[in-house]
Design a protein around this motif. Sequence first.
Motif, PDB file in Angstrom:
ATOM      1  N   TRP A  11     -12.398 -27.352   2.302  1.00  0.00           N
ATOM      2  CA  TRP A  11     -12.136 -25.881   2.612  1.00  0.00           C
ATOM      3  C   TRP A  11     -10.659 -25.802   3.196  1.00  0.00           C
ATOM      4  N   LEU A  30       6.168 -13.805   8.450  1.00  0.00           N
ATOM      5  CA  LEU A  30       5.079 -13.805   9.562  1.00  0.00           C
ATOM      6  C   LEU A  30       3.632 -14.158   8.661  1.00  0.00           C
TER       7      LEU A  30
ATOM      8  N   ALA B 236       3.699  -6.748  13.874  1.00  0.00           N
ATOM      9  CA  ALA B 236       3.648  -8.189  14.015  1.00  0.00           C
ATOM     10  C   ALA B 236       2.208  -8.470  15.055  1.00  0.00           C
ATOM     11  N   HIS B 239      -0.642  -8.023  12.479  1.00  0.00           N
ATOM     12  CA  HIS B 239      -0.774  -8.915  11.780  1.00  0.00           C
ATOM     13  C   HIS B 239      -1.537 -10.151  12.637  1.00  0.00           C
ATOM     14  N   LEU B 240      -1.068 -10.578  13.690  1.00  0.00           N
ATOM     15  CA  LEU B 240      -2.081 -11.598  14.678  1.00  0.00           C
ATOM     16  C   LEU B 240      -3.425 -10.787  14.844  1.00  0.00           C
ATOM     17  N   PHE B 243      -5.764 -10.954  11.745  1.00  0.00           N
ATOM     18  CA  PHE B 243      -5.908 -12.534  11.244  1.00  0.00           C
ATOM     19  C   PHE B 243      -7.292 -12.922  12.076  1.00  0.00           C
ATOM     20  N   ALA B 287     -12.918 -18.971   3.066  1.00  0.00           N
ATOM     21  CA  ALA B 287     -11.486 -19.278   2.824  1.00  0.00           C
ATOM     22  C   ALA B 287     -11.013 -17.920   2.354  1.00  0.00           C
ATOM     23  N   LEU B 288     -11.662 -17.190   1.268  1.00  0.00           N
ATOM     24  CA  LEU B 288     -11.032 -15.759   0.838  1.00  0.00           C
ATOM     25  C   LEU B 288     -11.139 -14.986   2.088  1.00  0.00           C
ATOM     26  N   MET B 290     -10.246 -15.297   5.052  1.00  0.00           N
ATOM     27  CA  MET B 290      -9.119 -15.510   5.750  1.00  0.00           C
ATOM     28  C   MET B 290      -7.962 -14.942   5.286  1.00  0.00           C
ATOM     29  N   SER B 291      -8.027 -14.601   4.008  1.00  0.00           N
ATOM     30  CA  SER B 291      -6.674 -14.197   3.295  1.00  0.00           C
ATOM     31  C   SER B 291      -6.725 -12.728   3.060  1.00  0.00           C
ATOM     32  N   TRP B 293      -6.781 -10.330   5.640  1.00  0.00           N
ATOM     33  CA  TRP B 293      -6.796  -9.256   6.830  1.00  0.00           C
ATOM     34  C   TRP B 293      -5.652  -8.298   6.652  1.00  0.00           C
ATOM     35  N   THR B 304       2.255  -7.221   1.553  1.00  0.00           N
ATOM     36  CA  THR B 304       2.176  -7.159   0.314  1.00  0.00           C
ATOM     37  C   THR B 304       0.784  -6.614  -0.331  1.00  0.00           C
ATOM     38  N   TYR B 307      -1.229  -8.745  -3.188  1.00  0.00           N
ATOM     39  CA  TYR B 307      -1.852 -10.184  -2.770  1.00  0.00           C
ATOM     40  C   TYR B 307      -3.347  -9.565  -1.904  1.00  0.00           C
ATOM     41  N   PHE B 308      -3.183  -8.878  -1.105  1.00  0.00           N
ATOM     42  CA  PHE B 308      -4.094  -8.512   0.010  1.00  0.00           C
ATOM     43  C   PHE B 308      -5.376  -7.699  -0.676  1.00  0.00           C
ATOM     44  N   LEU B 310      -5.837  -7.959  -4.164  1.00  0.00           N
ATOM     45  CA  LEU B 310      -6.538  -9.102  -4.972  1.00  0.00           C
ATOM     46  C   LEU B 310      -7.487  -9.810  -4.351  1.00  0.00           C
ATOM     47  N   THR B 311      -7.158 -10.464  -3.198  1.00  0.00           N
ATOM     48  CA  THR B 311      -8.060 -11.250  -2.439  1.00  0.00           C
ATOM     49  C   THR B 311      -9.459 -10.451  -1.883  1.00  0.00           C
TER      50      THR B 311
END
Lengths: 114, 530
Positions: A11, A30, B236, B239-240, B243, B287-288, B290-291, B293, B304, B307-308, B310-311
């Motif tokens: 994982w 970031l 910022a 993002h935090l 996430f 896993a996905l 988490m990518s 957010w 971007t 990317y986001f 697509l995931t």
Amino acid sequence: MSRAALPLLGWAALLTVLTVVLWIWTSDDLPPAIFSGAAGIAWLVGLYALTLRRPPPVRATPDLSLASVLVAIAVVMLVIGALVGPWLLLIGAGALITGLAGVTRELLAERRVR
Amino acid sequence: VSVATATRRVGVIDWVGSTDHKRIGVRVATYAFGFFLLSGVFALFMRAELARPGLQVMSEDTYNELFTMHGSGMFFLVLAPLALALGVYLVPLQIGATDLAFPRLALIGDWLIPLGGATMFAGFATDHGAAKAGWTAFAPLSDIDHSPGYGMDLWIFGGLLATAGVMLLAICVLTTVIRFRAPGMTMLRLPVFTWSMVVTCLLVIASFPALIAALSLLFVDRHFSGVFESPGGPVAYQHLFWFYGHPVVYVIFFPFIGAVGEVVAVFSRRRFFGYHALVLSLLVFAALSMSVWAHHMFATGRVTNQYFSLTSTILLVPAGVEYFDLIGTMIGGSILLSSAMLFAIGFVLLFLIGGLTGVIVASPPLDYHVHDTFFVVGHFHYTVFAGSLFGFFAAVYYWWPKVTGRLLREGLGKLHFALYFVGANLTFFPMFISGWEGMPRRVADYRDIHNLSLTNLLSTIGAFTIAVGTLVFLWNVWVSSRRPVLAGNDPWEGQTLEWWTTSPPPRHNFDSLPKVKSYSPLYDRRMGEA
């Protein structure tokens, strides 16, 4: 070595791949930096799991731990103390020391039973 | 037929300080359910305010406090703790362990959650009232200029404490699975629910520290320096926050899909179909998840998108595998439509609506149209209420006999399901229309255009229908405790180890264990006997 760690490491590897793709794709530092942090944590968890051994056949477990409850209350007092003032911070620190001492006493007693 | 063992009378000290994983699980679930009722009442007030345009049931300031505390309560204090409570109670039983790893740490985590909740809700007693910046507390709305007073600070501390508590519980559950499995219980023989808890705990441990960082920085920003004052500061913070904020949706999804998997297998009288595919899909899904957010941030123009997007869209693949497995388990099975099974089927149907509308918000051009509208509110309520909470109630009806030794009434359970199913659709489906027509979220009033008064009235009626459903559930609990019907050890012909022991289980969980040769050891045994 614990084979149970393998899915966790897998994982972590998956997260790393997704992180690398994001590093390549985006110009902003970031988001991939945060994601890298999470992938790092995942690797740590996997590696920690790798070191875990099977427990002894007989395990002493506590039934009651009021000292742990005191630790939780102390943490809350310390956190709110940052807002309310030093008096609560001091009470919280005292409670934390008392609670940790209690937990230590319990752990020593547990070790004696073993 | 075995009967429930006599329950020892529990004193206050015993209740407060017990390190037994079963007591901890019940405790967490109990106060999380208390916060559910409280946050649910807030939702009723909000829906009353929105029932007709121009109503003034409360001031706009109060409305802001209520939607903030409703969302915060549900995420920080209800759904994530409920998910972990199920794991704390059931995982040691499902893997044949005597207790949880680090029981004292679990006890600390257990108490941090309600104390965090009390801290958060204490904001109502302060001069400026409770936090009003939404459950996301975006900067600069949450800074000291826009959110003055202690309410916002108490919200930050409450969030920190509750999040830390959930993280401690996750560490304990994950370590238990790694270390304390019964002989023969390899990782590929873990029950479906336990696997779902493994990925849940991984998500908690990897993503929740981002919220701890965000909230700590927010406090520093408010009192010491403007951490988020720079031009990129608010982004910022987002993002935090996201996430944590997106993975938490899966933290409150995975345990319930695991529970639904168990329920579907047992009430279809079949072994779970596609176990290995499910395990793999859970790991990939986690896993996905988490990518993805920043799909919450498309409208900022600072992420971007490709990317986001697509995931976020690829998430459909593991989700599809899980649905395929659930349906595959039911096909050819001898389905028993118990209350637990009805809630499980409700979960499968309603989460699908949440998932499919997720495809719309995962697409930037469509997201720009519906961003910050009631469409998004409808979408995430289909996932977290109509999805996760239905999964939770499937788990409640299924495992209640194990926890209490008593059966809940099936008739009341089915009435509860019917009210929830009708209520959830009546509340949340019209929100798609309101949002698509442009009604923004987080407003206390609206103009009567595009039939908004009709869609809002329907949502309000639906919300009160859900409230009646909740009362029916509470009545069911009351009746089953006053006039108990003993359940026996295994009333449903369960497939996993928790059904091997007494109901409720003893302190040490098991007197003996059967041989574990698969992920459904009791099913194997029953088939062997047949």
